[in-house]
Design a protein around this motif. Structure first.
Motif, PDB file in Angstrom:
ATOM      1  N   GLY A   4      -9.792 -21.106   2.374  1.00 14.14           N
ATOM      2  CA  GLY A   4     -10.854 -20.376   3.047  1.00 14.14           C
ATOM      3  C   GLY A   4     -10.780 -18.891   2.791  1.00 14.14           C
ATOM      4  N   PRO A   5     -11.476 -18.096   3.607  1.00 13.49           N
ATOM      5  CA  PRO A   5     -11.501 -16.643   3.406  1.00 13.49           C
ATOM      6  C   PRO A   5     -10.210 -15.979   3.874  1.00 13.49           C
ATOM      7  CG  PRO A   5     -12.805 -17.239   5.323  1.00 13.49           C
ATOM      8  CD  PRO A   5     -12.396 -18.533   4.681  1.00 13.49           C
ATOM      9  N   ALA A   6      -9.816 -14.953   3.171  1.00 15.00           N
ATOM     10  CA  ALA A   6      -8.637 -14.157   3.525  1.00 15.00           C
ATOM     11  C   ALA A   6      -8.900 -12.723   3.088  1.00 15.00           C
ATOM     12  CB  ALA A   6      -7.387 -14.720   2.852  1.00 15.00           C
ATOM     13  N   SER A   7      -7.906 -11.862   3.280  1.00  9.47           N
ATOM     14  CA  SER A   7      -8.076 -10.473   2.857  1.00  9.47           C
ATOM     15  C   SER A   7      -6.719  -9.845   2.562  1.00  9.47           C
ATOM     16  CB  SER A   7      -8.802  -9.652   3.925  1.00  9.47           C
ATOM     17  OG  SER A   7      -8.040  -9.589   5.116  1.00  9.47           O
ATOM     18  N   VAL A   8      -6.760  -8.846   1.689  1.00 15.08           N
ATOM     19  CA  VAL A   8      -5.599  -8.020   1.388  1.00 15.08           C
ATOM     20  C   VAL A   8      -5.986  -6.577   1.682  1.00 15.08           C
ATOM     21  CG1 VAL A   8      -3.953  -7.259  -0.371  1.00 15.08           C
ATOM     22  CG2 VAL A   8      -4.828  -9.607  -0.408  1.00 15.08           C
ATOM     23  N   VAL A   9      -5.151  -5.889   2.454  1.00 18.96           N
ATOM     24  CA  VAL A   9      -5.432  -4.499   2.830  1.00 18.96           C
ATOM     25  C   VAL A   9      -4.300  -3.613   2.322  1.00 18.96           C
ATOM     26  CG1 VAL A   9      -5.793  -2.878   4.734  1.00 18.96           C
ATOM     27  CG2 VAL A   9      -6.733  -5.199   4.870  1.00 18.96           C
ATOM     28  N   PHE A  10      -4.659  -2.475   1.734  1.00 18.35           N
ATOM     29  CA  PHE A  10      -3.648  -1.555   1.222  1.00 18.35           C
ATOM     30  C   PHE A  10      -4.211  -0.135   1.260  1.00 18.35           C
ATOM     31  CE2 PHE A  10      -5.912  -3.866  -2.082  1.00 18.35           C
ATOM     32  CZ  PHE A  10      -6.569  -2.853  -2.763  1.00 18.35           C
ATOM     33  N   GLU A  11      -3.323   0.841   1.312  1.00 20.50           N
ATOM     34  CA  GLU A  11      -3.741   2.239   1.290  1.00 20.50           C
ATOM     35  C   GLU A  11      -3.456   2.820  -0.085  1.00 20.50           C
ATOM     36  OE1 GLU A  11      -3.452   6.219   4.083  1.00 20.50           O
ATOM     37  OE2 GLU A  11      -1.599   5.166   3.587  1.00 20.50           O
ATOM     38  N   VAL A  12      -4.448   3.515  -0.628  1.00 21.26           N
ATOM     39  CA  VAL A  12      -4.293   4.162  -1.927  1.00 21.26           C
ATOM     40  C   VAL A  12      -4.560   5.656  -1.798  1.00 21.26           C
ATOM     41  CG1 VAL A  12      -4.967   2.089  -3.214  1.00 21.26           C
ATOM     42  CG2 VAL A  12      -6.718   3.760  -2.559  1.00 21.26           C
ATOM     43  N   VAL A  13      -4.102   6.396  -2.787  1.00 25.47           N
ATOM     44  CA  VAL A  13      -4.333   7.838  -2.841  1.00 25.47           C
ATOM     45  C   VAL A  13      -4.666   8.215  -4.275  1.00 25.47           C
ATOM     46  CG1 VAL A  13      -1.890   8.404  -3.235  1.00 25.47           C
ATOM     47  CG2 VAL A  13      -3.413  10.116  -2.198  1.00 25.47           C
ATOM     48  N   GLU A  50      -7.818   7.844 -11.191  1.00 27.94           N
ATOM     49  CA  GLU A  50      -7.071   6.642 -10.884  1.00 27.94           C
ATOM     50  C   GLU A  50      -6.362   6.818  -9.549  1.00 27.94           C
ATOM     51  OE1 GLU A  50      -4.482   5.607 -14.106  1.00 27.94           O
ATOM     52  OE2 GLU A  50      -6.110   4.697 -15.251  1.00 27.94           O
ATOM     53  N   VAL A  51      -5.891   5.691  -8.993  1.00 25.22           N
ATOM     54  CA  VAL A  51      -5.222   5.734  -7.695  1.00 25.22           C
ATOM     55  C   VAL A  51      -3.859   5.056  -7.796  1.00 25.22           C
ATOM     56  CG1 VAL A  51      -7.399   5.713  -6.417  1.00 25.22           C
ATOM     57  CG2 VAL A  51      -6.267   3.543  -6.958  1.00 25.22           C
ATOM     58  N   ARG A  52      -3.063   5.266  -6.763  1.00 18.54           N
ATOM     59  CA  ARG A  52      -1.774   4.588  -6.634  1.00 18.54           C
ATOM     60  C   ARG A  52      -1.578   4.221  -5.170  1.00 18.54           C
ATOM     61  NH1 ARG A  52       1.672   7.890  -4.074  1.00 18.54           N
ATOM     62  NH2 ARG A  52       1.322  10.144  -4.157  1.00 18.54           N
ATOM     63  N   LEU A  53      -0.634   3.326  -4.907  1.00 22.70           N
ATOM     64  CA  LEU A  53      -0.315   2.969  -3.528  1.00 22.70           C
ATOM     65  C   LEU A  53       0.375   4.124  -2.819  1.00 22.70           C
ATOM     66  CD1 LEU A  53       1.022  -0.635  -4.175  1.00 22.70           C
ATOM     67  CD2 LEU A  53      -1.063  -0.067  -2.909  1.00 22.70           C
ATOM     68  N   THR A  54       0.184   4.217  -1.505  1.00 19.54           N
ATOM     69  CA  THR A  54       0.847   5.270  -0.746  1.00 19.54           C
ATOM     70  C   THR A  54       2.224   4.832  -0.261  1.00 19.54           C
ATOM     71  OG1 THR A  54      -0.238   4.522   1.294  1.00 19.54           O
ATOM     72  CG2 THR A  54      -1.314   6.285   0.038  1.00 19.54           C
ATOM     73  N   ASP A  55       2.284   3.681   0.421  1.00 15.39           N
ATOM     74  CA  ASP A  55       3.527   3.241   1.043  1.00 15.39           C
ATOM     75  C   ASP A  55       3.545   1.723   1.073  1.00 15.39           C
ATOM     76  OD1 ASP A  55       5.313   2.444   3.417  1.00 15.39           O
ATOM     77  OD2 ASP A  55       5.740   4.592   3.230  1.00 15.39           O
ATOM     78  N   ASP A  56       4.713   1.138   0.809  1.00 14.59           N
ATOM     79  CA  ASP A  56       4.831  -0.320   0.807  1.00 14.59           C
ATOM     80  C   ASP A  56       4.436  -0.924   2.147  1.00 14.59           C
ATOM     81  OD1 ASP A  56       5.800   0.165  -1.685  1.00 14.59           O
ATOM     82  OD2 ASP A  56       7.775  -0.733  -1.362  1.00 14.59           O
ATOM     83  N   ASN A  62       2.113  -0.179   4.025  1.00 11.66           N
ATOM     84  CA  ASN A  62       0.674  -0.190   4.227  1.00 11.66           C
ATOM     85  C   ASN A  62      -0.024  -1.279   3.420  1.00 11.66           C
ATOM     86  OD1 ASN A  62       0.676   1.946   6.044  1.00 11.66           O
ATOM     87  ND2 ASN A  62       0.548   3.489   4.413  1.00 11.66           N
ATOM     88  N   VAL A  63       0.746  -2.226   2.918  1.00 13.82           N
ATOM     89  CA  VAL A  63       0.190  -3.379   2.194  1.00 13.82           C
ATOM     90  C   VAL A  63       0.332  -4.602   3.095  1.00 13.82           C
ATOM     91  CG1 VAL A  63       0.341  -4.847   0.156  1.00 13.82           C
ATOM     92  CG2 VAL A  63       0.820  -2.396  -0.036  1.00 13.82           C
ATOM     93  N   THR A  64      -0.780  -5.190   3.515  1.00 11.65           N
ATOM     94  CA  THR A  64      -0.766  -6.353   4.409  1.00 11.65           C
ATOM     95  C   THR A  64      -1.782  -7.380   3.913  1.00 11.65           C
ATOM     96  OG1 THR A  64      -2.432  -5.379   5.877  1.00 11.65           O
ATOM     97  CG2 THR A  64      -0.120  -4.947   6.407  1.00 11.65           C
ATOM     98  N   ALA A  65      -1.710  -8.574   4.479  1.00  8.13           N
ATOM     99  CA  ALA A  65      -2.638  -9.630   4.087  1.00  8.13           C
ATOM    100  C   ALA A  65      -2.793 -10.627   5.222  1.00  8.13           C
ATOM    101  CB  ALA A  65      -2.135 -10.348   2.833  1.00  8.13           C
ATOM    102  N   LYS A 120       2.623  -7.987  -1.426  1.00  3.21           N
ATOM    103  CA  LYS A 120       3.677  -7.004  -1.651  1.00  3.21           C
ATOM    104  C   LYS A 120       3.351  -6.185  -2.894  1.00  3.21           C
ATOM    105  CE  LYS A 120       6.584 -10.084  -4.478  1.00  3.21           C
ATOM    106  NZ  LYS A 120       7.919 -10.708  -4.619  1.00  3.21           N
ATOM    107  N   PRO A 121       3.782  -4.916  -2.925  1.00  2.00           N
ATOM    108  CA  PRO A 121       3.598  -4.110  -4.136  1.00  2.00           C
ATOM    109  C   PRO A 121       4.488  -4.633  -5.264  1.00  2.00           C
ATOM    110  CG  PRO A 121       4.040  -2.729  -2.210  1.00  2.00           C
ATOM    111  CD  PRO A 121       4.357  -4.135  -1.824  1.00  2.00           C
ATOM    112  N   THR A 122       3.967  -4.626  -6.477  1.00  2.00           N
ATOM    113  CA  THR A 122       4.767  -4.966  -7.653  1.00  2.00           C
ATOM    114  C   THR A 122       4.791  -3.809  -8.640  1.00  2.00           C
ATOM    115  OG1 THR A 122       2.820  -6.057  -8.605  1.00  2.00           O
ATOM    116  CG2 THR A 122       4.414  -7.443  -7.437  1.00  2.00           C
TER     117      THR A 122
END
Length: 207
Positions: free
Chosen positions: A173-182, A139-145, A147-150, A156-158
């Motif tokens: 239309g199209p969009a994206s959510v980007v985040f870093e996990v570890v 499993e993974v978790r977020l690294t840093d708040d 590093n969450v963008t859209a 935002k992390p919850t």
């Protein structure tokens, strides 16, 4: 066609196996011939071969029983397997299949083509472990708040493994959510955790 025209060898294009194709597998089947062709002969008369490269028999790459795929054992380190494509005139061309290793892995989307839907102005919760797999199936978790963008909205992390995305109220239309996990560490001494940025496609609909 001229009778004395030179015979042409098959044309091969190298293949790179995506990490997502290795999830939960010990062997991977690669359709190496999918992007290869014979410029002066029928495709169904091409023969696929994997030369002996000195690997132990239980780990050696091989051709599938139907003769159309290269089957490779997944190892800890990246492998580059050479294959041969032979046409009906006995012309031979080499191709390369690159297979990443388990120790080269980083967290990836379970489905590289995944696209979630969201409604303009309304939040949607994304469970990271539903869509991302860590190395070795962890499993993974977020690294840093930070590093969450859209795009076209806000994210935002919850929680340590959940993200909320709210599209702009007037957007469609199209969009994206980007985040870093570890990777989640196995224990306090575990130093094998890998991290990666994940880009998730979103289709924003009108309310």
């Amino acid at each position: 066609v001229e009778e004395d025209a030179p015979l042409l060898a098959p044309v091969t294009r190298n293949d790179i196996v995506p990490m997502a194709s290795l999830i939960g597998k010990e062997w991977v089947d690669i359709d190496a011939m999918a992007n290869d062709h014979d410029p002066d002969g029928p495709r169904d008369q091409l023969t696929l071969r994997v030369p002996d490269y000195g690997a132990p028999e239980e780990q050696a790459a091989r051709v599938s029983e139907d003769g159309t795929k290269v089957i490779v054992r997944i190892l800890d380190r990246m492998q580059q397997i050479r294959y041969e494509l032979v046409d009906s005139d006995d012309n031979v061309t080499n191709g390369i299949v690159t297979v990443p290793g388990l120790q080269d892995a980083v967290p990836v989307l379970r489905d590289q083509n995944l696209e979630i839907t969201a409604t303009a102005g309304q939040p949607v919760t994304i469970g990271l472990n539903d869509i991302v797999v860590g190395t070795g199936g962890r499993e993974v978790r977020l690294t840093d708040d930070d590093n969450v963008t859209a795009t076209h909205g806000a994210a935002k992390p919850t929680g340590e493994d959940t993200v909320e995305y709210r599209p702009d109220e007037t957007y469609q239309g199209p969009a994206s959510v980007v985040f870093e996990v570890v990777d989640r560490a196995k224990d306090e001494k575990d130093d094998t955790a890998r991290s990666a940025f994940i880009s998730l496609k979103v289709k924003v609909l009108r309310p």
